[in-house]
Design a protein around this motif. Structure first.
Motif, mmCIF file in Angstrom:
data_model
loop_
_atom_site.group_PDB
_atom_site.id
_atom_site.type_symbol
_atom_site.label_atom_id
_atom_site.label_comp_id
_atom_site.label_asym_id
_atom_site.label_seq_id
_atom_site.Cartn_x
_atom_site.Cartn_y
_atom_site.Cartn_z
ATOM 1 N N PHE A 3 -5.352 -6.604 -8.456
ATOM 2 C CA PHE A 3 -4.316 -6.469 -7.618
ATOM 3 C C PHE A 3 -2.932 -6.272 -8.556
ATOM 4 C CE2 PHE A 3 -0.536 -8.316 -5.211
ATOM 5 C CZ PHE A 3 -0.676 -7.442 -4.199
ATOM 6 N N GLY A 4 -2.779 -7.144 -9.568
ATOM 7 C CA GLY A 4 -1.475 -6.770 -10.323
ATOM 8 C C GLY A 4 -1.526 -5.463 -10.835
ATOM 9 N N GLU A 5 -2.458 -4.817 -11.352
ATOM 10 C CA GLU A 5 -2.668 -3.112 -11.675
ATOM 11 C C GLU A 5 -2.156 -2.545 -10.465
ATOM 12 O OE1 GLU A 5 -6.287 -2.289 -13.349
ATOM 13 O OE2 GLU A 5 -6.442 -3.941 -14.689
ATOM 14 N N GLN A 6 -2.572 -2.832 -9.475
ATOM 15 C CA GLN A 6 -2.236 -2.156 -8.055
ATOM 16 C C GLN A 6 -0.588 -1.968 -7.845
ATOM 17 O OE1 GLN A 6 -4.112 -0.344 -6.357
ATOM 18 N NE2 GLN A 6 -3.353 -0.151 -4.462
ATOM 19 N N ILE A 7 -0.118 -3.483 -8.035
ATOM 20 C CA ILE A 7 1.445 -3.436 -7.739
ATOM 21 C C ILE A 7 2.005 -2.778 -8.979
ATOM 22 C CG2 ILE A 7 3.120 -5.220 -7.826
ATOM 23 C CD1 ILE A 7 1.918 -5.105 -5.116
ATOM 24 N N LYS A 8 1.770 -2.903 -10.035
ATOM 25 C CA LYS A 8 2.289 -2.192 -11.232
ATOM 26 C C LYS A 8 2.354 -1.001 -11.042
ATOM 27 C CE LYS A 8 2.942 -2.363 -16.108
ATOM 28 N NZ LYS A 8 2.614 -3.267 -17.228
ATOM 29 N N THR A 9 1.131 -0.196 -10.686
ATOM 30 C CA THR A 9 1.039 1.245 -10.224
ATOM 31 C C THR A 9 2.137 1.835 -9.141
ATOM 32 O OG1 THR A 9 -1.297 1.138 -11.206
ATOM 33 C CG2 THR A 9 -0.661 3.186 -9.820
#
Length: 160
Positions: A3-9
């Motif tokens: 999820f963290g990568e999803q938000i950053k992307t």
């Protein structure tokens, strides 16, 4: 994708800083940073807001496309089960309290009822109220106690 990568992307795709991203969602930059670094996860209302603001479906946001998002999915499942357990505890406690009050009411009625012997020599007494009242009291105590023990076991498991 976590999820963290999803938000950053999502943030980078929209050319936003953490501060700007947070401003659009009415949260702090630190909250956005915590999400991106998987230190914290947003609640369900925030997920809906993120999906709405950035025109994503909840599936895209939560599942990240085709890959299941373990940490967020687990959090949502855990939150749902916690909510169901809390509702069940509340309902069970209310039932136990009702049984206790009903038992007390029956014992009160028994204590204040008039017993008499009629002209034919029959005793008129509502003797059945005593065991029924005690039964309701016992059922209420057992119900409330079982709910409390269940809650304590749940707390103990969380700490372990």
């Amino acid at each position: 994708m976590e999820f963290g990568e999803q938000i950053k992307t999502l943030r980078i795709k929209n050319n936003l800083t953490q501060e700007q991203f947070g401003t659009r969602l009415n949260v702090t930059r630190q909250a956005v940073s915590n999400w991106e670094n998987d230190r914290n996860l947003p609640d369900l209302e925030m997920l809906i807001l993120i999906a709405d603001v950035f025109h994503l479906s909840l599936d895209e946001l939560i599942l990240g496309g085709t890959h299941v998002n373990n940490n967020l999915t687990e959090k949502l499942i855990k939150d749902g089960s916690t909510t169901r357990r809390a509702k069940l505890n509340l309902i069970t406690t209310a039932i136990g309290a009702f049984l206790l009050l009903l038992g007390l009411a029956l014992l009160f009625i028994k204590g204040h009822s008039v017993e008499y012997i009629d002209a034919a020599g029959f005793l008129h007494e509502n003797f059945y109220l005593l065991p029924i009242g005690m039964l309701f009291l016992l059922a209420g105590i057992i119900t409330i106690s079982a709910t409390g023990v269940s809650y304590l076991v749940t707390l103990f498991r969380k700490k372990s």
